[in-house]
Design a protein around this motif. Structure first.
Motif, PDB file in Angstrom:
ATOM      1  N   ALA A   1      33.144  32.619  32.559  1.00 31.80           N
ATOM      2  CA  ALA A   1      33.188  31.166  32.651  1.00 31.80           C
ATOM      3  C   ALA A   1      33.915  30.775  33.933  1.00 31.80           C
ATOM      4  CB  ALA A   1      33.908  30.580  31.436  1.00 31.80           C
ATOM      5  N   ARG A   2      33.335  29.848  34.686  1.00 30.25           N
ATOM      6  CA  ARG A   2      33.983  29.362  35.898  1.00 30.25           C
ATOM      7  C   ARG A   2      34.863  28.153  35.583  1.00 30.25           C
ATOM      8  NH1 ARG A   2      29.192  28.330  39.825  1.00 30.25           N
ATOM      9  NH2 ARG A   2      28.063  28.027  37.859  1.00 30.25           N
ATOM     10  N   GLN A   3      35.815  27.860  36.462  1.00 31.38           N
ATOM     11  CA  GLN A   3      36.863  26.912  36.100  1.00 31.38           C
ATOM     12  C   GLN A   3      37.287  26.033  37.268  1.00 31.38           C
ATOM     13  OE1 GLN A   3      41.264  28.050  35.346  1.00 31.38           O
ATOM     14  NE2 GLN A   3      40.280  28.240  33.334  1.00 31.38           N
ATOM     15  N   VAL A   4      37.669  24.805  36.928  1.00 30.70           N
ATOM     16  CA  VAL A   4      38.342  23.907  37.861  1.00 30.70           C
ATOM     17  C   VAL A   4      39.541  23.322  37.129  1.00 30.70           C
ATOM     18  CG1 VAL A   4      36.882  21.924  37.242  1.00 30.70           C
ATOM     19  CG2 VAL A   4      38.068  21.938  39.430  1.00 30.70           C
ATOM     20  N   CYS A   5      40.625  23.088  37.854  1.00 24.73           N
ATOM     21  CA  CYS A   5      41.873  22.617  37.243  1.00 24.73           C
ATOM     22  C   CYS A   5      42.275  21.265  37.828  1.00 24.73           C
ATOM     23  CB  CYS A   5      42.999  23.612  37.483  1.00 24.73           C
ATOM     24  SG  CYS A   5      42.671  25.278  36.871  1.00 24.73           S
ATOM     25  N   LEU A   6      42.947  20.482  37.014  1.00 24.34           N
ATOM     26  CA  LEU A   6      43.498  19.198  37.434  1.00 24.34           C
ATOM     27  C   LEU A   6      44.971  19.147  37.037  1.00 24.34           C
ATOM     28  CD1 LEU A   6      40.641  16.889  36.041  1.00 24.34           C
ATOM     29  CD2 LEU A   6      40.846  17.788  38.371  1.00 24.34           C
ATOM     30  N   GLY A   7      45.777  18.513  37.844  1.00 23.12           N
ATOM     31  CA  GLY A   7      47.202  18.390  37.554  1.00 23.12           C
ATOM     32  C   GLY A   7      47.998  19.570  38.063  1.00 23.12           C
ATOM     33  N   LEU A   8      47.768  20.721  37.487  1.00 26.88           N
ATOM     34  CA  LEU A   8      48.303  21.997  37.954  1.00 26.88           C
ATOM     35  C   LEU A   8      47.188  23.019  37.899  1.00 26.88           C
ATOM     36  CD1 LEU A   8      51.837  22.235  36.260  1.00 26.88           C
ATOM     37  CD2 LEU A   8      51.365  21.917  38.703  1.00 26.88           C
ATOM     38  N   HIS A   9      47.255  23.994  38.786  1.00 19.96           N
ATOM     39  CA  HIS A   9      46.220  25.013  38.887  1.00 19.96           C
ATOM     40  C   HIS A   9      46.634  26.238  38.070  1.00 19.96           C
ATOM     41  CE1 HIS A   9      42.941  27.224  40.908  1.00 19.96           C
ATOM     42  NE2 HIS A   9      43.774  28.258  40.857  1.00 19.96           N
ATOM     43  N   TRP A  10      45.802  26.571  37.064  1.00 18.13           N
ATOM     44  CA  TRP A  10      46.076  27.772  36.276  1.00 18.13           C
ATOM     45  C   TRP A  10      45.382  28.965  36.910  1.00 18.13           C
ATOM     46  CZ3 TRP A  10      43.068  31.434  33.789  1.00 18.13           C
ATOM     47  CH2 TRP A  10      43.768  32.332  32.972  1.00 18.13           C
ATOM     48  N   TYR A  11      46.112  30.080  36.974  1.00 18.59           N
ATOM     49  CA  TYR A  11      45.523  31.355  37.369  1.00 18.59           C
ATOM     50  C   TYR A  11      46.214  32.413  36.524  1.00 18.59           C
ATOM     51  CZ  TYR A  11      49.825  32.054  40.057  1.00 18.59           C
ATOM     52  OH  TYR A  11      51.143  32.189  40.423  1.00 18.59           O
ATOM     53  N   PRO A  12      45.572  33.543  36.302  1.00 21.34           N
ATOM     54  CA  PRO A  12      46.172  34.548  35.398  1.00 21.34           C
ATOM     55  C   PRO A  12      47.443  35.140  35.997  1.00 21.34           C
ATOM     56  CG  PRO A  12      43.805  34.899  35.677  1.00 21.34           C
ATOM     57  CD  PRO A  12      44.216  33.929  36.726  1.00 21.34           C
ATOM     58  N   TYR A  13      48.628  34.868  35.405  1.00 19.16           N
ATOM     59  CA  TYR A  13      48.871  34.082  34.209  1.00 19.16           C
ATOM     60  C   TYR A  13      50.045  33.168  34.515  1.00 19.16           C
ATOM     61  CZ  TYR A  13      45.733  37.365  32.061  1.00 19.16           C
ATOM     62  OH  TYR A  13      44.620  38.107  31.774  1.00 19.16           O
ATOM     63  N   ALA A  14      49.772  32.111  35.256  1.00 18.12           N
ATOM     64  CA  ALA A  14      50.815  31.188  35.694  1.00 18.12           C
ATOM     65  C   ALA A  14      50.157  29.894  36.173  1.00 18.12           C
ATOM     66  CB  ALA A  14      51.647  31.811  36.819  1.00 18.12           C
ATOM     67  N   TYR A  15      51.001  28.955  36.618  1.00 12.88           N
ATOM     68  CA  TYR A  15      50.519  27.701  37.187  1.00 12.88           C
ATOM     69  C   TYR A  15      51.024  27.563  38.622  1.00 12.88           C
ATOM     70  CZ  TYR A  15      48.818  25.809  32.752  1.00 12.88           C
ATOM     71  OH  TYR A  15      48.118  25.589  31.591  1.00 12.88           O
ATOM     72  N   ALA A  16      50.261  26.848  39.425  1.00 10.39           N
ATOM     73  CA  ALA A  16      50.645  26.567  40.805  1.00 10.39           C
ATOM     74  C   ALA A  16      50.165  25.171  41.169  1.00 10.39           C
ATOM     75  CB  ALA A  16      50.045  27.599  41.754  1.00 10.39           C
ATOM     76  N   ARG A  17      50.661  24.660  42.290  1.00  9.65           N
ATOM     77  CA  ARG A  17      50.243  23.335  42.750  1.00  9.65           C
ATOM     78  C   ARG A  17      49.080  23.402  43.738  1.00  9.65           C
ATOM     79  NH1 ARG A  17      53.403  19.600  40.711  1.00  9.65           N
ATOM     80  NH2 ARG A  17      55.482  20.180  39.962  1.00  9.65           N
ATOM     81  N   THR A  18      48.675  24.610  44.090  1.00  8.17           N
ATOM     82  CA  THR A  18      47.510  24.801  44.953  1.00  8.17           C
ATOM     83  C   THR A  18      46.577  25.822  44.297  1.00  8.17           C
ATOM     84  OG1 THR A  18      48.619  26.552  46.197  1.00  8.17           O
ATOM     85  CG2 THR A  18      48.817  24.305  47.051  1.00  8.17           C
ATOM     86  N   ALA A  19      45.341  25.829  44.738  1.00 11.43           N
ATOM     87  CA  ALA A  19      44.351  26.768  44.210  1.00 11.43           C
ATOM     88  C   ALA A  19      44.586  28.141  44.837  1.00 11.43           C
ATOM     89  CB  ALA A  19      42.943  26.268  44.494  1.00 11.43           C
ATOM     90  N   VAL A  20      45.620  28.808  44.361  1.00 13.13           N
ATOM     91  CA  VAL A  20      46.087  30.040  44.993  1.00 13.13           C
ATOM     92  C   VAL A  20      45.057  31.165  44.924  1.00 13.13           C
ATOM     93  CG1 VAL A  20      48.527  29.526  44.734  1.00 13.13           C
ATOM     94  CG2 VAL A  20      47.303  30.670  42.873  1.00 13.13           C
ATOM     95  N   ASP A  21      44.197  31.136  43.909  1.00 12.04           N
ATOM     96  CA  ASP A  21      43.169  32.169  43.824  1.00 12.04           C
ATOM     97  C   ASP A  21      41.790  31.620  44.179  1.00 12.04           C
ATOM     98  OD1 ASP A  21      42.905  30.550  41.617  1.00 12.04           O
ATOM     99  OD2 ASP A  21      42.495  32.184  40.213  1.00 12.04           O
ATOM    100  N   GLY A  22      41.800  30.468  44.867  1.00 12.19           N
ATOM    101  CA  GLY A  22      40.563  29.858  45.340  1.00 12.19           C
ATOM    102  C   GLY A  22      40.647  29.590  46.819  1.00 12.19           C
ATOM    103  N   ASP A  23      40.459  28.325  47.210  1.00 10.78           N
ATOM    104  CA  ASP A  23      40.490  27.993  48.633  1.00 10.78           C
ATOM    105  C   ASP A  23      41.878  27.608  49.119  1.00 10.78           C
ATOM    106  OD1 ASP A  23      40.832  25.485  47.525  1.00 10.78           O
ATOM    107  OD2 ASP A  23      38.885  24.693  48.177  1.00 10.78           O
ATOM    108  N   GLY A  24      42.874  27.654  48.240  1.00  8.41           N
ATOM    109  CA  GLY A  24      44.245  27.356  48.634  1.00  8.41           C
ATOM    110  C   GLY A  24      44.576  25.886  48.774  1.00  8.41           C
TER     111      GLY A  24
END
Length: 229
Positions: A59-82
């Motif tokens: 399943a593909r994903q987009v995040c709003l508010g905070l970016h989830w990645y396995p297994y934490a949150y960030a304020r940028t798309a750290v495992d995407g385009d940043g």
């Protein structure tokens, strides 16, 4: 589904876990789908999620508010385009609060004049949305939503194709669990003693979505309170 012998009714699946069928009407489903298509565009748009062990989520994903990645949150798309994550829309925060009230049969609490509305601002606001897109072959393994510090209930909304939603226990990924069919417009809320229950999607049922919605596949909008500061 039209022509069913018995109408689907609100069901308590486990303590704190409630299924509310057909909570979103056709107009609200169409509105949410249109918004999801905007949120899925770059920057910080729809992405493929990879786990630390090298696995790839189907399943593909987009995040709003905070970016989830396995297994934490960030304020940028750290495992995407940043790029910085898109903000959490106030209407989604309000929708989270409405969903909890609908599931648990409670009324939203009063607010003082000039204070933020619960669920749309303040420490108990729904401030994170994870939007997962499933095609016909996608699935989601049993997991817990454990990266948030808030005990507030998780709100799950379904659009498009139906799926088998497997809701388990808090001790392990195995039995006991219960399979629930989630259809377009359905609401599922889990909190309280079920907040840390394992859950997953073993199967999507292609071609079962409402034709008038115009969506091939399934969208799941998951609303959470992070409590992360």
């Amino acid at each position: 589904m039209d022509g069913e012998l018995f109408p689907r009714e609100r069901t308590v699946i486990a303590p704190g876990a409630v299924h509310v069928p057909d909570w979103l009407g056709p107009a609200r489903q169409a509105e949410l789908l249109a918004a999801c298509r905007v949120w899925a565009r770059p920057p910080a748009g729809l992405r493929t999620v990879r786990t630390p062990g090298g696995g790839v989520m189907s399943a593909r994903q987009v995040c709003l508010g905070l970016h989830w990645y396995p297994y934490a949150y960030a304020r940028t798309a750290v495992d995407g385009d940043g790029a910085p994550v898109k903000p959490m829309p106030a209407r989604l925060a309000r929708l989270g609060r409405e969903a909890v009230a609908a599931a648990y049969g409670t009324q939203p609490g009063p607010t003082e004049p000039g204070s933020p509305e619960p669920g749309s601002g303040g420490p108990d606001a729904y401030d994170i949305a994870l939007i997962n897109f499933y095609d016909g072959d996608s699935r989601m393994g049993m997991h817990r939503d454990a990266e948030e510090k808030s005990p507030a209930p998780v709100v799950s909304l379904s659009l498009g194709d139906s799926c088998v939603f497997r809701f388990g226990n808090t001790a392990s990924r195995g039995r006991p669990y219960q399979d629930v069919e989630l259809r377009s417009g359905d609401l599922f809320v889990f909190g309280g003693p079920s907040r840390q229950a394992y859950h997953g999607v073993p199967k999507v049922l292609p071609g079962t979505g409402p034709p008038e919605l115009g969506l091939t596949g399934r969208l799941n909008i998951t609303l959470r309170v992070g409590g992360l500061g």
